[in-house]
Scaffold this motif. Structure first.
Motif, mmCIF file in Angstrom:
data_model
loop_
_atom_site.group_PDB
_atom_site.id
_atom_site.type_symbol
_atom_site.label_atom_id
_atom_site.label_comp_id
_atom_site.label_asym_id
_atom_site.label_seq_id
_atom_site.Cartn_x
_atom_site.Cartn_y
_atom_site.Cartn_z
ATOM 1 N N LYS A 1 0.850 -1.189 0.000
ATOM 2 C CA LYS A 1 0.000 0.000 0.000
ATOM 3 C C LYS A 1 0.883 1.235 0.000
ATOM 4 C CE LYS A 1 -3.726 -2.204 2.672
ATOM 5 N NZ LYS A 1 -4.555 -2.115 3.908
ATOM 6 N N ILE A 2 0.729 2.054 -1.026
ATOM 7 C CA ILE A 2 1.421 3.344 -1.097
ATOM 8 C C ILE A 2 0.339 4.410 -1.140
ATOM 9 C CG2 ILE A 2 3.055 4.775 -2.382
ATOM 10 C CD1 ILE A 2 4.238 2.280 -3.585
ATOM 11 N N GLY A 3 0.076 5.022 0.009
ATOM 12 C CA GLY A 3 -1.055 5.938 0.097
ATOM 13 C C GLY A 3 -2.334 5.185 -0.186
ATOM 14 N N SER A 4 -3.088 5.651 -1.186
ATOM 15 C CA SER A 4 -4.355 5.001 -1.519
ATOM 16 C C SER A 4 -4.196 3.884 -2.550
ATOM 17 C CB SER A 4 -5.338 6.047 -2.066
ATOM 18 O OG SER A 4 -4.832 6.624 -3.261
ATOM 19 N N ASP B 1 9.245 2.503 -7.689
ATOM 20 C CA ASP B 1 9.810 3.807 -7.314
ATOM 21 C C ASP B 1 8.675 4.786 -7.038
ATOM 22 O OD1 ASP B 1 12.925 3.693 -8.006
ATOM 23 O OD2 ASP B 1 11.855 2.570 -9.548
ATOM 24 N N TYR B 2 8.838 5.576 -5.975
ATOM 25 C CA TYR B 2 7.796 6.545 -5.614
ATOM 26 C C TYR B 2 8.421 7.709 -4.868
ATOM 27 C CZ TYR B 2 8.081 4.391 -0.945
ATOM 28 O OH TYR B 2 8.521 3.922 0.256
ATOM 29 N N GLN B 3 7.636 8.750 -4.706
ATOM 30 C CA GLN B 3 8.073 9.934 -3.968
ATOM 31 C C GLN B 3 7.399 9.957 -2.597
ATOM 32 O OE1 GLN B 3 10.277 12.385 -5.010
ATOM 33 N NE2 GLN B 3 10.680 11.151 -6.836
ATOM 34 N N GLU B 4 8.190 10.231 -1.569
ATOM 35 C CA GLU B 4 7.650 10.392 -0.225
ATOM 36 C C GLU B 4 8.344 11.584 0.427
ATOM 37 O OE1 GLU B 4 6.375 7.222 3.022
ATOM 38 O OE2 GLU B 4 8.551 7.525 3.053
ATOM 39 N N GLU B 5 7.548 12.617 0.724
ATOM 40 C CA GLU B 5 8.089 13.853 1.294
ATOM 41 C C GLU B 5 9.228 14.388 0.423
ATOM 42 O OE1 GLU B 5 9.160 12.888 5.296
ATOM 43 O OE2 GLU B 5 7.071 12.706 5.961
ATOM 44 N N TYR C 1 12.347 -5.759 -19.760
ATOM 45 C CA TYR C 1 13.198 -5.498 -18.600
ATOM 46 C C TYR C 1 13.688 -4.042 -18.625
ATOM 47 C CZ TYR C 1 13.303 -10.554 -17.852
ATOM 48 O OH TYR C 1 12.959 -11.869 -17.625
ATOM 49 N N PHE C 2 13.579 -3.397 -17.471
ATOM 50 C CA PHE C 2 14.002 -2.018 -17.217
ATOM 51 C C PHE C 2 13.185 -0.984 -17.997
ATOM 52 C CE2 PHE C 2 17.666 -4.566 -15.930
ATOM 53 C CZ PHE C 2 17.827 -4.088 -14.630
ATOM 54 N N GLU C 3 12.039 -1.377 -18.506
ATOM 55 C CA GLU C 3 11.088 -0.423 -19.076
ATOM 56 C C GLU C 3 10.164 0.043 -17.949
ATOM 57 O OE1 GLU C 3 7.316 -0.307 -22.235
ATOM 58 O OE2 GLU C 3 8.485 -2.151 -21.964
ATOM 59 N N GLU C 4 10.037 1.343 -17.780
ATOM 60 C CA GLU C 4 9.218 1.889 -16.694
ATOM 61 C C GLU C 4 7.767 2.054 -17.124
ATOM 62 O OE1 GLU C 4 12.051 4.420 -13.678
ATOM 63 O OE2 GLU C 4 10.808 5.518 -15.110
ATOM 64 N N GLN D 1 -0.169 8.649 -8.919
ATOM 65 C CA GLN D 1 0.483 9.429 -7.860
ATOM 66 C C GLN D 1 2.004 9.257 -7.840
ATOM 67 O OE1 GLN D 1 -1.471 8.316 -4.247
ATOM 68 N NE2 GLN D 1 -3.480 9.011 -4.910
ATOM 69 N N HIS D 2 2.652 9.436 -8.994
ATOM 70 C CA HIS D 2 4.114 9.421 -9.074
ATOM 71 C C HIS D 2 4.720 8.085 -8.640
ATOM 72 C CE1 HIS D 2 3.590 13.692 -9.653
ATOM 73 N NE2 HIS D 2 2.989 13.798 -8.485
#
Length: 465
Positions: A21-24, A175-179, A146-149, A154-155
């Protein structure tokens, strides 16, 4: 807030299922079957989360202990996007359809016996049907190289690296952003050895804040591959020279193709005594065709072979067996044959009637080339049981039993640590997909060699990252 909860492969090696779970956003990593130790009953219970609330399902590879409950997940309400490699998508189709057929056959058998006891109403319907499997592939799929994003909400971005386990297998990087800080969570999936017979070894990664790593063989070191190949050749040649038969319970994916490649080489090099070789697995036959479809996933030698128009998995003495009649006719061959059949853990499939007809004969050899989960018939044989029951009949174990673990599709302790060593920035290290005692040994080795503390994931217990 970011949390991970394991609903499978937590202090066991089957039923892989991890909810991130990343946020919602809710992301499920794998949704596999439980196998062995009576775990099959757990497959029929309700999920401990709401499938309809899951946004994404990411599949690391197409072994049933990682994808086997996906049709149930869809049937119970999942309507999100499924993310995998192209090879995993294609392999999953044949694996899940085969699984549905087996479940249907088991249901018919159990129901017939229950009817004779007057207990028919107590029998559960199959976990899923072929129609349920078709619904899985009617969902939205996103396939990645492989290695394709691929960007989620929400980022949040997901990408794969080659896990070197089976064709199309992947470790997952999220990969995600936090603060306003970049964070990365990695799920290893099942990792292979750097030295593989037919596919390339796993890719490396440079950084991860949180790592969830498998630990199937976290307590040991495999024999070198060269020694395992030599042992395999010696067992096969010796058994055939003494007019015995060789039974190889083999997984349809990867292990069967490795064995075929080895036998092909023995045949061409004159190392194989004259014999008949049966590939008695419709699923393995279909899977082998897929391996030829994805030469880029194969090692350089095999890729060159397929590029030259040759089939590295086929040779003159090989006899594919697709029908039940062909399978049963193998029993008329009394000596000097090699039989490759599933299931790899002897918990069903055509290998069962071959064991029934040949396990009692001391001239024969049973060669295990894959991990045997506790509670499976294969594990009982490996552990030295002298008498086993097959189709209600007691069968004496007199054939010679060999376990050649150098072929394992799972990395051993030193290889797992070697894969982890270059990863920088690890703040959370969690062990999954392993038996408890092996995880404890692995945790000690990680502390000794890398200085990281490890957390052993427990079923249903959330970890905050």
């Amino acid at each position: 807030m970011v949390t991970v909860t394991s609903y499978g492969a937590a202090q066991t090696v089957t039923g892989s299922c991890h909810l991130l779970k990343i946020g919602s956003i809710k992301i499920l990593i794998d949704c596999g079957m439980f196998q062995g130790n009576g775990g099959e009953d757990r497959n029929y219970g309700p999920f401990d989360f709401d499938p309809s609330k899951v946004n994404y399902l990411i599949l690391t590879h197409a072994h049933l202990d990682h994808i086997g409950r996906v049709p149930k997940l869809v049937k119970d309400g999942f309507n999100g996007t499924i993310i995998a490699t192209n090879a995993t998508l294609d392999i999953a189709k044949i694996m899940l359809l085969d699984s549905a057929s087996i479940l249907q056959e088991e249901y018919k058998t159990i129901r017939r016996k229950a009817r004779r006891r007057g207990e028919e109403k107590s029998i559960l319907e199959p976990l899923y049907t072929k129609e349920d499997v078709k619904e899985v592939f009617a969902k939205t799929w996103c396939t990645l190289e492989y290695f394709e994003e691929h960007k989620l909400k929400q980022h949040v971005r997901v990408s794969f690296g080659n896990a070197g386990h089976i064709m199309g297998s992947a470790f997952v990087m999220i990969d995600y952003q936090e603060e306003n800080q970049h964070k990365r969570i990695v799920f290893s999936g099942d990792l292979g050895s750097p030295e593989r017979l037919i596919i390339d070894g796993p890719d490396n990664i440079g950084e991860a804040d949180s790592l969830f790593i498998e630990s199937t063989y976290g307590d040991r070191k495999h024999k070198p591959l060269e020694e395992s190949i030599a042992e395999f050749k010696e067992v096969v040649a010796s058994t055939l020279k003494h007019n015995g038969s060789v039974l190889i319970p083999s997984f349809a994916l990867e292990r069967t193709q490795e064995i075929l490649w080895l036998l092909h080489g023995m045949h061409d090099n004159g190392e194989l005594p004259k014999c008949r070789i049966f590939l008695d697995s419709p699923l393995a036959i279909k899977a082998t065709k897929l391996y030829n479809r994805y030469p880029i996933h194969l090692s350089d030698e095999l890729e060159y072979s397929t590029g030259s128009g040759k089939d590295p998995f086929s040779f003159a003495w090989l006899e594919p067996s697709t029908t039940r009649e062909q399978s049963m006719s193998i029993n008329r061959v009394k000596e000097k044959c090699i039989i490759i059949a599933g299931s790899g853990m002897c918990n069903g499939g055509r290998i069962m009637h071959h064991l029934k007809h040949r396990l009692w004969n001391k001239k024969n050899a049973i060669v295990f080339v894959g991990y045997q989960v506790p509670g499976t018939l294969g594990r009982s044989i490996v552990d030295g049981e002298k008498m086993i029951k097959i189709y209600g009949e007691d069968i004496a174990v007199k054939a010679k039993i060999y376990t050649i673990n150098g072929f394992s599709a799972h990395a051993d302790q030193s290889e797992l640590i070697g894969w982890m060593r270059p990863i920088e920035g690890i703040k959370h290290l969690c062990l999954i997909h392993g038996e408890t005692e092996k995880m404890e040994v692995f945790a000690d080795a990680i502390k000794r060699d890398l200085g990281h503390e490890s957390h052993i994931m427990a079923y249903g217990v959330s970890v905050k990252l």
